[in-house]
Scaffold this motif. Structure first.
Motif, PDB file in Angstrom:
ATOM      1  N   LYS A  62      45.652  50.523  38.199  1.00 26.56           N
ATOM      2  CA  LYS A  62      45.955  49.618  37.093  1.00 26.56           C
ATOM      3  C   LYS A  62      46.852  48.471  37.555  1.00 26.56           C
ATOM      4  CE  LYS A  62      49.697  52.526  35.354  1.00 26.56           C
ATOM      5  NZ  LYS A  62      50.138  53.314  34.201  1.00 26.56           N
ATOM      6  N   TYR A  63      47.260  48.501  38.803  1.00 24.98           N
ATOM      7  CA  TYR A  63      48.161  47.477  39.333  1.00 24.98           C
ATOM      8  C   TYR A  63      47.453  46.348  40.071  1.00 24.98           C
ATOM      9  CZ  TYR A  63      51.542  51.059  38.188  1.00 24.98           C
ATOM     10  OH  TYR A  63      52.274  51.988  37.513  1.00 24.98           O
ATOM     11  N   ILE A  64      46.157  46.467  40.281  1.00 25.01           N
ATOM     12  CA  ILE A  64      45.401  45.415  40.975  1.00 25.01           C
ATOM     13  C   ILE A  64      45.105  44.301  39.981  1.00 25.01           C
ATOM     14  CG2 ILE A  64      43.252  44.859  42.184  1.00 25.01           C
ATOM     15  CD1 ILE A  64      44.467  46.801  43.934  1.00 25.01           C
ATOM     16  N   ASP A  65      45.476  43.090  40.329  1.00 22.96           N
ATOM     17  CA  ASP A  65      45.186  41.966  39.430  1.00 22.96           C
ATOM     18  C   ASP A  65      43.758  41.473  39.648  1.00 22.96           C
ATOM     19  OD1 ASP A  65      45.208  40.348  41.724  1.00 22.96           O
ATOM     20  OD2 ASP A  65      47.251  39.682  41.380  1.00 22.96           O
ATOM     21  N   ARG A  66      43.297  40.633  38.737  1.00 19.28           N
ATOM     22  CA  ARG A  66      41.903  40.166  38.783  1.00 19.28           C
ATOM     23  C   ARG A  66      41.563  39.417  40.077  1.00 19.28           C
ATOM     24  NH1 ARG A  66      37.816  40.332  35.242  1.00 19.28           N
ATOM     25  NH2 ARG A  66      38.418  40.817  33.151  1.00 19.28           N
ATOM     26  N   ASP A  67      42.520  38.701  40.644  1.00 19.43           N
ATOM     27  CA  ASP A  67      42.263  37.962  41.879  1.00 19.43           C
ATOM     28  C   ASP A  67      41.948  38.890  43.050  1.00 19.43           C
ATOM     29  OD1 ASP A  67      42.683  35.572  40.547  1.00 19.43           O
ATOM     30  OD2 ASP A  67      44.783  35.401  41.185  1.00 19.43           O
ATOM     31  N   ASN A  68      42.467  40.112  43.004  1.00 22.03           N
ATOM     32  CA  ASN A  68      42.259  41.056  44.101  1.00 22.03           C
ATOM     33  C   ASN A  68      41.305  42.193  43.740  1.00 22.03           C
ATOM     34  OD1 ASN A  68      44.050  39.932  46.156  1.00 22.03           O
ATOM     35  ND2 ASN A  68      45.630  40.304  44.623  1.00 22.03           N
ATOM     36  N   HIS A  69      40.680  42.069  42.602  1.00 20.95           N
ATOM     37  CA  HIS A  69      39.768  43.093  42.094  1.00 20.95           C
ATOM     38  C   HIS A  69      38.667  43.441  43.100  1.00 20.95           C
ATOM     39  CE1 HIS A  69      37.191  45.165  39.216  1.00 20.95           C
ATOM     40  NE2 HIS A  69      36.215  44.341  39.527  1.00 20.95           N
ATOM     41  N   LYS A  70      38.188  42.457  43.823  1.00 26.67           N
ATOM     42  CA  LYS A  70      37.076  42.705  44.756  1.00 26.67           C
ATOM     43  C   LYS A  70      37.457  43.631  45.907  1.00 26.67           C
ATOM     44  CE  LYS A  70      38.047  38.386  47.108  1.00 26.67           C
ATOM     45  NZ  LYS A  70      37.648  37.009  47.240  1.00 26.67           N
ATOM     46  N   ALA A  90      34.002  44.588  44.319  1.00 24.45           N
ATOM     47  CA  ALA A  90      33.082  43.475  44.580  1.00 24.45           C
ATOM     48  C   ALA A  90      31.699  43.773  44.003  1.00 24.45           C
ATOM     49  CB  ALA A  90      32.982  43.214  46.081  1.00 24.45           C
ATOM     50  N   GLU A  91      31.388  45.067  43.843  1.00 23.46           N
ATOM     51  CA  GLU A  91      30.068  45.473  43.351  1.00 23.46           C
ATOM     52  C   GLU A  91      29.987  45.590  41.835  1.00 23.46           C
ATOM     53  OE1 GLU A  91      28.073  48.663  45.808  1.00 23.46           O
ATOM     54  OE2 GLU A  91      30.137  48.780  46.565  1.00 23.46           O
ATOM     55  N   MET A  92      31.123  45.881  41.181  1.00 18.43           N
ATOM     56  CA  MET A  92      31.087  46.063  39.734  1.00 18.43           C
ATOM     57  C   MET A  92      32.457  45.853  39.114  1.00 18.43           C
ATOM     58  SD  MET A  92      30.966  50.188  38.855  1.00 18.43           S
ATOM     59  CE  MET A  92      29.981  49.889  37.442  1.00 18.43           C
TER      60      MET A  92
END
Length: 116
Positions: A62-70, A90-92
Motif C-alpha cells: 500500500k506504500y507504492i505510489d502510482r509513479d512506481n506502480h509498474k 506493469a502488466e495490470m
C-alpha cells in the motif's frame, strides 16, 4: 507497529499462507484484499488469464505510489492462502478489482489506528 498483529483470524482463514507473507501482512508492511469476483474487470481478466479464476486474495504494497506502480509485484492467493502466481504492476492494475476481506483487525491494531 511491527510488534502488533493486524489480523486476529488470518491463520484460520488462510492456513496455507506462506510465513513470510503472514509476517509482512501482520506487521502492516504488505496489504491483503479480497478479489471482487463479480466485477467486470475480474471477468475480463479471467478470459485473458485462466489461472486468475482460482485467485481469491491479492497481496500488495500500500506504500507504492502510482509513479512506481509498474515496479510492484502482486501476489495472488487461493481461498486458503496458498500462493498461486504473481503479476507485475506493469502488466495490470488492481484498481476496480478489490473488495474488503473477511479478516478481522485485532483490538490492539484498531486502538493504534484510532490514535492516528
Amino acid at each position: 507497529m511491527s510488534n502488533i498483529d493486524k489480523y486476529s483470524n488470518i491463520k484460520e482463514e488462510l492456513p496455507k499462507l506462506p510465513e513470510v507473507l503472514l509476517n509482512t501482512i501482520q506487521s502492516d508492511v504488505l496489504e491483503i484484499k479480497s478479489i471482487d469476483k463479480e466485477c467486470e474487470k475480474y471477468i475480463k481478466t479471467c478470459s485473458q488469464m485462466p489461472e486468475f479464476k482460482d485467485a481469491f486474495y491479492v497481496v500488495y504494497s500500500k506504500y507504492i505510489d502510482r509513479d512506481n506502480h509498474k515496479y510492484e509485484k502482486f501476489i495472488f492467493l487461493s481461498k486458503d492462502g496458498e500462493e498461486l502466481f504473481d503479476v507485475s504492476g506493469a502488466e495490470m492494475e488492481l484498481h476496480g478489482l478489490l473488495a474488503c476481506t473477511n479478516l478481522e483487525f485485532t483490538p490492539e491494531y484498531e486502538a493504534v489506528e484510532l490514535k492516528k
